[in-house]
Enzyme design. Structure first.
Site, PDB file in Angstrom:
ATOM      1  N   THR A   1     -11.043  22.075 -54.965  1.00  0.00           N
ATOM      2  CA  THR A   1     -10.620  22.995 -56.015  1.00  0.00           C
ATOM      3  C   THR A   1     -10.420  24.385 -55.416  1.00  0.00           C
ATOM      4  O   THR A   1     -11.361  24.974 -54.883  1.00  0.00           O
ATOM      5  CB  THR A   1     -11.682  23.064 -57.132  1.00  0.00           C
ATOM      6  OG1 THR A   1     -11.791  21.774 -57.721  1.00  0.00           O
ATOM      7  CG2 THR A   1     -11.288  24.069 -58.207  1.00  0.00           C
TER       8      THR A   1
ATOM      9  N   LYS B   1     -18.061  29.209 -57.867  1.00  0.00           N
ATOM     10  CA  LYS B   1     -16.760  29.245 -57.183  1.00  0.00           C
ATOM     11  C   LYS B   1     -15.639  28.909 -58.161  1.00  0.00           C
ATOM     12  O   LYS B   1     -14.609  29.591 -58.226  1.00  0.00           O
ATOM     13  CB  LYS B   1     -16.750  28.242 -56.031  1.00  0.00           C
ATOM     14  CG  LYS B   1     -15.425  28.193 -55.278  1.00  0.00           C
ATOM     15  CD  LYS B   1     -15.209  26.865 -54.536  1.00  0.00           C
ATOM     16  CE  LYS B   1     -15.249  25.685 -55.480  1.00  0.00           C
ATOM     17  NZ  LYS B   1     -14.441  24.533 -55.097  1.00  0.00           N
TER      18      LYS B   1
ATOM     19  N   LYS C   1      -6.889  21.753 -63.306  1.00  0.00           N
ATOM     20  CA  LYS C   1      -8.318  21.849 -62.955  1.00  0.00           C
ATOM     21  C   LYS C   1      -8.871  23.206 -63.387  1.00  0.00           C
ATOM     22  O   LYS C   1      -9.975  23.303 -63.917  1.00  0.00           O
ATOM     23  CB  LYS C   1      -8.498  21.644 -61.447  1.00  0.00           C
ATOM     24  CG  LYS C   1      -9.941  21.791 -60.941  1.00  0.00           C
ATOM     25  CD  LYS C   1     -10.828  20.593 -61.281  1.00  0.00           C
ATOM     26  CE  LYS C   1     -12.317  20.853 -61.103  1.00  0.00           C
ATOM     27  NZ  LYS C   1     -12.841  20.576 -59.799  1.00  0.00           N
TER      28      LYS C   1
END
Lengths: 448, 448
Positions: free
Chosen positions: A101, A249, A181
């Site tokens: 990601t 993150k 995502k």
């Protein structure tokens, strides 16, 4: 069962990657793994994999390369930096699956750099995943695959083996998968933080936490994350299912995405600050359920202690209902924030609904309310002002206890803003109007 | 020097009240004090005051009664509850000055209750104060007095002795003074929290804190609170200048006011949650500068340690400038939030500007930008998008360090919202547009 002949290079054997790679081995693929953490390589070898000591060696002769390292920066490094970089040995026409990601711009950036180096033959697929370690290991991860048709087609056999029936083909080219995502992580992040905010509230109220969890799980305020994470707090359990730093993150990618789109993401921003407080309190490397320590700094194990309380708790207990109201209000506003961001970055709203409603970003409120945005039939049991009244009840009790409701406080301001703009008597889903730009309403939209 | 004959009853001899009451003694008034904390009464006696052991005894024969207890609930109790309550002994036509900070509705409530009890003769003045203990003790407090003209006139000699040239007569009747204080506390509260957020950031960046304070104080991000509170962090000092619980109570009044006006107060709400986190961390009874512990939970004395760093620091140090940008952006948004609330509750904007700009709620940004809202000449050196760029720089560095910028994060979303609504290229003060309702713009307005 896939054909066993073509070699797969798998870079990044962390909690997710290890499960994904060993699942491919079980499906009879020859897999060569690489990771900077040597003990992992030994475990991988024991699980039937080959191992490599450099990215370059790992990808040699492999028609399929999967990147599942932690960050975009790690991909850049393994792919391009120094004599051991993978790029020196990438097979002609290799299928390169980027499953980590990263920020939306990184995948096109990698393709650009490959072209610059004369490697326009590499078939890059933007393929971020979601679903946790269990689904990683049994090949049922949600994968959001995007890229040129030829590249996606080439990667499909391997993607199918990692995703089973959960492979989503996202139109829009490289970056679109990462956008999906990102939008998903709006919800994942907010729901993780809200799980701590809600269970901390349960703790502050002194309710029997195990019973409270069961009742809240059954109610309209529940979410996939709430159901998944809360059990980690109810028993003595030091397992790191998902380290706080991972969602830190991911939510950082969300807020950076909001900044680059000039799109306000109030709840994501609030979540980011709560998560940073968690890291600042030393929780970065432990399971993200421990974020509750930020809410109960003087008694971070309150939930565990309250789990054994034998006291009965009625489903309509007034204090418990306050927690539920806070959760429902936050999750409705979070659903709106995510679906508006999806529209803003050009994702198909119906597809996003289908993806999220069966994934880790789902909540009861999302599943119930998001279809109304798509259909435009805004019939809802509650008005914006009704939600304000419910959030107000929760917040006034929290104020009395001096307990912080970061997310519920922000959500209340969003509903107040909608009410102030004249939507108080409209159905609660009218909260999306906040994100309408000068070019008109974002919703309803059947598809983008 | 006031006439020395008429007795003043003074209820509530806390940090502020003690100074106010002894100042009245110095001005030759006979003052009878009451407080539930007995050692205070002894000190008061030593300072030349008379003392009483019940509210009833305290107010006996006094033509002037001043309430400076901590909360509205304490006034209600001392005035009305039980056989020792003041109401039983209030002199005919007494001047009753309510100087405590309570919610806007409480002063009219008290007058209503007095009338119910047949005491319509009591001259109630809504007279909240601001300025801190030093100004309390030397009779230069800011006092925001409102009520019927006759009542305000009757109280004036005493109010003048407590306020000197800082007595503000607020039109609008009972409650208007409290509204002024409420709006002022929007800024006081946000600036107190921002002081911790900024100095915590200085600590996280590892900058020499004493020098950083001096430079920030001189810059556009400074505020009265920043200048006043930060020195408490730079030396070993356990003095409680103002306990965290006081601003917790005040910001609770602000957010309750926002809720009852259905008016979104994003930064006030964020502040409320930060303050609640401080109370949750055990900081309620210590000086509010210690709130920095919420930002640096693992190293709450970092600022003190960094104070002795001998390293030089340039005024244009890039990291220091990030802190300043965060402060300036938050203070601009806070100024807008406060001035919009003032307009919403019907206060005169020009008066509010004059009051705040010389009081503890002042900031460089407030003094510079608020006049533009009044005049309508929105010429400003920066656009909304410029502020977004500055806040973004600060937030991206904080993200990198995993340091929470709760207020700057919220402020950024507010500017992003304005930009999304089409105001990105407008002067930064266009941020007030966020609060415009369906009935048109709140600003410009010369007077309400």
């Amino acid at each position: 069962m896939a054909s066993s002949s073509p070699k797969i290079a798998f870079l990044g054997l962390g909690a997710m990657g290890f499960g994904m790679a060993t699942n491919l081995i079980k499906l009879s693929h020859p897999v060569t793994g690489f990771d900077v953490w040597k003990p992992t390589l030994e475990r991988f070898s024991a699980a039937g994999g080959s191992t490599a000591t450099t990215p370059r060696e790992c990808v040699r002769d492999a028609p399929y390369v999967v990147f599942m390292v932690a960050t975009a920066a790690q991909i850049m490094s393994a792919l391009f930096e120094g004599p051991d970089a993978a790029v020196h040995e990438l097979k002609e026409g290799v299928s390169l699956m980027l499953c980590s990601t990263g920020p939306p711009e990184y995948v096109p950036l990698i393709q650009g750099k490959l072209k610059e180096l004369g490697r326009g033959d590499v078939l890059v697929v933007d393929a971020p995943v979601s679903g946790g370690t269990i689904r990683a290991a049994n090949g049922t991860l949600s994968i959001f695959a995007a890229g040129e048709e030829k590249a996606v087609e080439a990667a499909k056999p391997i993607l199918n083996d990692m995703a089973g029936s959960n492979l989503w083909l996202i139109p829009g080219g490289l970056g679109a998968g990462t956008n999906v995502k990102m939008v998903h992580q709006v919800l994942a992040g907010i729901h993780i933080a809200m799980t701590s905010e809600a269970m901390g509230f349960v703790g502050k109220l002194g309710l029997p936490s195990k019973k409270a969890f069961e009742l809240l799980k059954a109610g309209e305020g529940s979410s996939w994350m709430f159901e998944n994470r809360t059990p980690h707090l109810l028993v003595e359990d030091k397992t790191i299912y998902s380290a706080l730093n991972i969602i830190v993150k991911d939510i950082g990618i969300v807020t950076a995405g909001g900044r680059s789109a000039h799109f306000p993401l109030f709840l994501s921003s609030t979540t980011e600050q709560i998560l940073a407080s968690g890291v600042g309190a030393g929780l970065g490397l432990v399971d993200d359920a421990n974020l509750v320590g930020v809410y109960l700094p003087q008694d971070p194990t309150a939930i565990l202690k309250l789990a054994s309380l034998p006291e009965p708790l009625a489903a309509d207990n007034a204090e418990l209902r306050l927690v539920e109201k806070a959760m429902a209000g936050v999750h409705l506003a979070a659903a709106a924030e995510a679906m508006c961001l999806a529209a803003k970055v050009g994702l198909d709203a119906k597809t996003m609904f289908e993806i999220i409603s069966t994934a880790a970003g789902a909540s009861k409120m999302f599943v119930k309310k998001a279809p109304l945005w798509l259909s435009g039939e805004w019939k809802s049991g509650k008005t914006v002002d009704d939600v304000i009244a419910e959030l107000t009840e929760a917040i006034e009790e929290a104020n009395r206890l001096k307990y912080p409701l970061h997310l519920a406080g922000t959500a209340l301001q969003l509903f107040e803003l909608a009410s102030m703009k004249g939507q108080g008597k409209e159905p609660d889903v009218a909260i999306v109007r906040i994100w309408d730009g000068p070019n008109g309403p974002l919703y309803p939209r059947e598809s983008s």
